[in-house]
Write an enzyme that holds these catalytic residues in place. Structure first.
Site, short mmCIF file in Angstrom:
data_model
loop_
_atom_site.label_atom_id
_atom_site.label_comp_id
_atom_site.label_asym_id
_atom_site.label_seq_id
_atom_site.Cartn_x
_atom_site.Cartn_y
_atom_site.Cartn_z
N PRO A 1 -73.03 -40.72 -38.64
CG PRO A 1 -70.77 -41.74 -38.85
CD PRO A 1 -72.19 -41.88 -37.85
CG ASN A 2 -69.96 -38.86 -43.12
OD1 ASN A 2 -69.41 -37.84 -43.11
ND2 ASN A 2 -69.36 -40.08 -42.91
NE ARG B 1 -71.92 -40.35 -47.38
CZ ARG B 1 -72.27 -41.15 -46.62
NH1 ARG B 1 -73.50 -41.22 -45.94
NH2 ARG B 1 -71.29 -42.35 -46.38
CE1 TYR C 1 -75.10 -44.67 -48.63
CE2 TYR C 1 -73.52 -43.26 -49.51
CZ TYR C 1 -74.03 -44.23 -48.74
OH TYR C 1 -72.93 -44.85 -48.25
CG ASN D 1 -78.42 -45.27 -41.86
OD1 ASN D 1 -77.16 -45.84 -41.72
ND2 ASN D 1 -78.59 -45.11 -43.02
CB ALA E 1 -68.84 -45.45 -41.65
CD GLU F 1 -77.55 -53.34 -39.23
OE1 GLU F 1 -78.04 -54.28 -38.72
OE2 GLU F 1 -76.74 -52.97 -39.79
CG HIS G 1 -77.59 -50.08 -43.51
ND1 HIS G 1 -76.82 -49.03 -42.99
CD2 HIS G 1 -77.76 -51.13 -42.91
CE1 HIS G 1 -76.21 -49.79 -41.85
NE2 HIS G 1 -76.87 -50.99 -41.52
NE ARG H 1 -72.06 -48.87 -50.94
CZ ARG H 1 -71.94 -47.67 -50.28
NH1 ARG H 1 -73.22 -47.69 -49.29
NH2 ARG H 1 -71.24 -46.87 -50.41
C1 DQA Z 1 -75.23 -46.67 -45.03
C2 DQA Z 1 -74.24 -47.65 -45.34
C3 DQA Z 1 -72.75 -47.54 -44.70
O1 DQA Z 1 -71.84 -48.51 -45.19
C4 DQA Z 1 -72.36 -46.09 -45.02
O2 DQA Z 1 -71.01 -46.05 -44.35
C5 DQA Z 1 -73.37 -45.08 -44.71
C6 DQA Z 1 -74.58 -45.34 -45.06
C7 DQA Z 1 -76.54 -46.85 -45.49
O3 DQA Z 1 -77.65 -46.09 -45.28
O4 DQA Z 1 -76.59 -47.36 -46.76
O5 DQA Z 1 -72.85 -43.90 -44.28
O6 DQA Z 1 -75.37 -46.96 -43.72
#
Ligand code: DQA
Length: 164
Positions: free
Chosen positions: A24-25, A32, A37, A88, A91, A112, A114, A121
């Site tokens: 998501p997002n 964003r 990011y 990725n 959340a 995984e 990120h 964080r």
């Molecule tokens: C994320 C880190 C997560 O905590 C966050 O909710 C994201 C992006 C990252 O790529 O740094 O949506 O996965």
């Protein structure tokens, strides 16, 4: 020896399909919270990952969803068909036991990924329910994480040698 010189690759083989999944997002990347990011779009990250994958002899499929169940289905669809998943989970990383279980039922390499370093964080980001079912995690390297994740898959599957 430079890192480039220490890498050897064999792109002649057809090494299989890598599934690159985003949660998501992440469709909003570029726009964003760019201070966290970066300004690179999701399409550009995917293009970089695909370029690296093809150089190493893999092909790459990609999917982004804001829905947990769609990601679970995408992980199921990778079973028996893809040699690796780079994910990725956004959340969902921090609480999706459904994604944890789906990845646990996948028998290839799982990376995984990120962009940020969640451990640096807010405390609620310090837990990953994905990490226990991942082969490994790449976090905190921004856009460079994409080629690093593909190289990690290549290393795990014998397509690339890093260092001595
Ligand atoms: C994320 C880190 C997560 O905590 C966050 O909710 C994201 C992006 C990252 O790529 O740094 O949506 O996965």
């Amino acid at each position: 020896m430079s890192t480039e010189a220490a890498m050897s690759t064999d792109a002649t083989a057809s090494r299989g399909v890598i599934a690159l999944l985003h949660g998501p997002n992440l469709n909003l990347l570029g726009d964003r919270e760019p201070e966290i990011y970066g300004t690179t779009t999701l399409a550009d990250h995917i293009a970089t990952a695909r370029e690296t994958a093809e150089r190493l002899g893999f092909s790459l499929e990609d999917q982004q969803s804001n829905q947990e169940g769609v990601l679970v289905d995408a992980i199921h669809a990778a079973r028996g068909r893809c040699v690796a998943i780079i994910i990725n989970p956004g959340a969902f990383t921090h609480y999706s036991w459904a994604i944890h279980d789906a990845l646990g039922a996948f028998d290839g390499v799982v990376v995984e990924l990120h962009l940020s370093n969640p451990n640096a964080r807010e405390p609620w980001r310090h837990t990953s329910v994905v990490a226990p079912v991942a082969t490994g995690t790449i976090a905190g390297f921004g856009a460079h994480g994409y080629p690093l994740a593909v190289y990690a898959v290549g290393r795990a599957l014998g397509a690339v040698t890093l260092g001595g």
